[in-house]
Design a protein around this motif. Structure first.
Motif, PDB file in Angstrom:
ATOM      1  N   VAL A   1       0.791  -1.059   0.031  1.00 37.38           N
ATOM      2  CA  VAL A   1      -0.186  -0.073  -0.037  1.00 37.38           C
ATOM      3  C   VAL A   1       1.049   1.105  -0.035  1.00 37.38           C
ATOM      4  O   VAL A   1       2.006   1.342   0.577  1.00 37.38           O
ATOM      5  N   PHE A   2       0.487   2.106  -0.666  1.00 39.01           N
ATOM      6  CA  PHE A   2       1.234   3.403  -0.741  1.00 39.01           C
ATOM      7  C   PHE A   2       0.472   4.642   0.194  1.00 39.01           C
ATOM      8  O   PHE A   2      -0.592   4.769  -0.149  1.00 39.01           O
ATOM      9  N   ILE A   3       1.302   5.245   0.743  1.00 31.81           N
ATOM     10  CA  ILE A   3       0.794   6.613   1.555  1.00 31.81           C
ATOM     11  C   ILE A   3       1.394   7.487   0.551  1.00 31.81           C
ATOM     12  O   ILE A   3       2.875   7.869   0.595  1.00 31.81           O
ATOM     13  N   THR A   4       0.809   8.332  -0.413  1.00 38.24           N
ATOM     14  CA  THR A   4       1.241   9.504  -1.178  1.00 38.24           C
ATOM     15  C   THR A   4       0.673  10.851  -0.701  1.00 38.24           C
ATOM     16  O   THR A   4      -0.175  10.927  -0.549  1.00 38.24           O
ATOM     17  N   HIS A   5       1.889  11.690  -0.502  1.00 36.17           N
ATOM     18  CA  HIS A   5       1.427  12.983  -0.270  1.00 36.17           C
ATOM     19  C   HIS A   5       2.286  14.265  -0.838  1.00 36.17           C
ATOM     20  O   HIS A   5       3.141  13.964  -1.420  1.00 36.17           O
TER      21      HIS A   5
ATOM     22  N   VAL B   1       1.640  11.771   8.552  1.00 34.64           N
ATOM     23  CA  VAL B   1       2.048  10.868   7.616  1.00 34.64           C
ATOM     24  C   VAL B   1       2.341   9.606   8.672  1.00 34.64           C
ATOM     25  O   VAL B   1       1.836   8.606   8.197  1.00 34.64           O
ATOM     26  N   GLU B   2       3.179   9.887   9.592  1.00 39.78           N
ATOM     27  CA  GLU B   2       3.394   8.785  10.327  1.00 39.78           C
ATOM     28  C   GLU B   2       2.146   8.089  11.147  1.00 39.78           C
ATOM     29  O   GLU B   2       2.129   7.142  11.316  1.00 39.78           O
ATOM     30  N   GLU B   3       1.130   8.998  11.623  1.00 38.70           N
ATOM     31  CA  GLU B   3       0.070   8.589  12.116  1.00 38.70           C
ATOM     32  C   GLU B   3      -0.830   7.531  11.106  1.00 38.70           C
ATOM     33  O   GLU B   3      -1.323   6.451  11.491  1.00 38.70           O
TER      34      GLU B   3
ATOM     35  N   LEU C   1       4.598   1.885   1.604  1.00 41.07           N
ATOM     36  CA  LEU C   1       5.509   2.488   1.098  1.00 41.07           C
ATOM     37  C   LEU C   1       4.985   4.181   1.289  1.00 41.07           C
ATOM     38  O   LEU C   1       3.838   4.305   1.100  1.00 41.07           O
ATOM     39  N   ILE C   2       5.984   4.990   1.557  1.00 41.51           N
ATOM     40  CA  ILE C   2       5.703   6.462   1.645  1.00 41.51           C
ATOM     41  C   ILE C   2       6.233   7.058   0.446  1.00 41.51           C
ATOM     42  O   ILE C   2       7.612   7.151   0.263  1.00 41.51           O
ATOM     43  N   THR C   3       5.476   7.807  -0.300  1.00 43.66           N
ATOM     44  CA  THR C   3       5.953   8.504  -1.523  1.00 43.66           C
ATOM     45  C   THR C   3       5.432   9.868  -1.452  1.00 43.66           C
ATOM     46  O   THR C   3       4.604  10.194  -0.910  1.00 43.66           O
ATOM     47  N   ARG C   4       6.349  10.899  -2.159  1.00 40.42           N
ATOM     48  CA  ARG C   4       5.833  12.048  -2.376  1.00 40.42           C
ATOM     49  C   ARG C   4       4.887  12.101  -3.695  1.00 40.42           C
ATOM     50  O   ARG C   4       5.371  11.440  -4.827  1.00 40.42           O
ATOM     51  N   ALA C   5       3.979  12.887  -3.806  1.00 41.99           N
ATOM     52  CA  ALA C   5       3.243  13.153  -5.080  1.00 41.99           C
ATOM     53  C   ALA C   5       3.803  13.742  -6.124  1.00 41.99           C
ATOM     54  O   ALA C   5       4.953  14.894  -5.673  1.00 41.99           O
TER      55      ALA C   5
END
Length: 97
Positions: free
Chosen positions: A43-47, A55-57, A72-76
């Protein structure tokens, strides 16, 4: 607003109001049923520049669900950022259905 892509078409599914931190967390929690129908590999958290604590929450919430093998954390990118603006966050996944 929460944007959903269904059969290749984008639509506004729900509008959130109030504090951005609360709105983002409400959005992430509202999607729990959909997460349960998602492919489990990742799953991606994109911001687009959300506060790291927000983002961490969201990451912690997804982690605690024990549904995904990888978060995965990504930048938009530029297109999403220019259309949605700063503070946008999306949880992206592929549905099994």
């Amino acid at each position: 607003p929460r944007i959903e892509v269904i059969s290749g078409a984008m639509s506004s599914a729900k509008k959130y109001r109030g504090n951005i931190r609360k709105a983002i967390l409400d959005y992430a929690r509202d999607m729990e049923d959909a997460y349960r129908n998602a492919k489990r590999d990742r799953v991606f958290i994109t911001h687009s520049g959300c506060e790291p604590s927000v983002v961490e929450e969201v990451r912690r919430y997804l982690f605690d669900l024990c549904l995904f093998h990888e978060i995965l954390i990504t930048r938009a990118g530029g297109v999403v950022s220019s259309h949605c603006g700063p503070g946008t966050l999306g949880v992206l996944f592929i549905s099994e259905e």
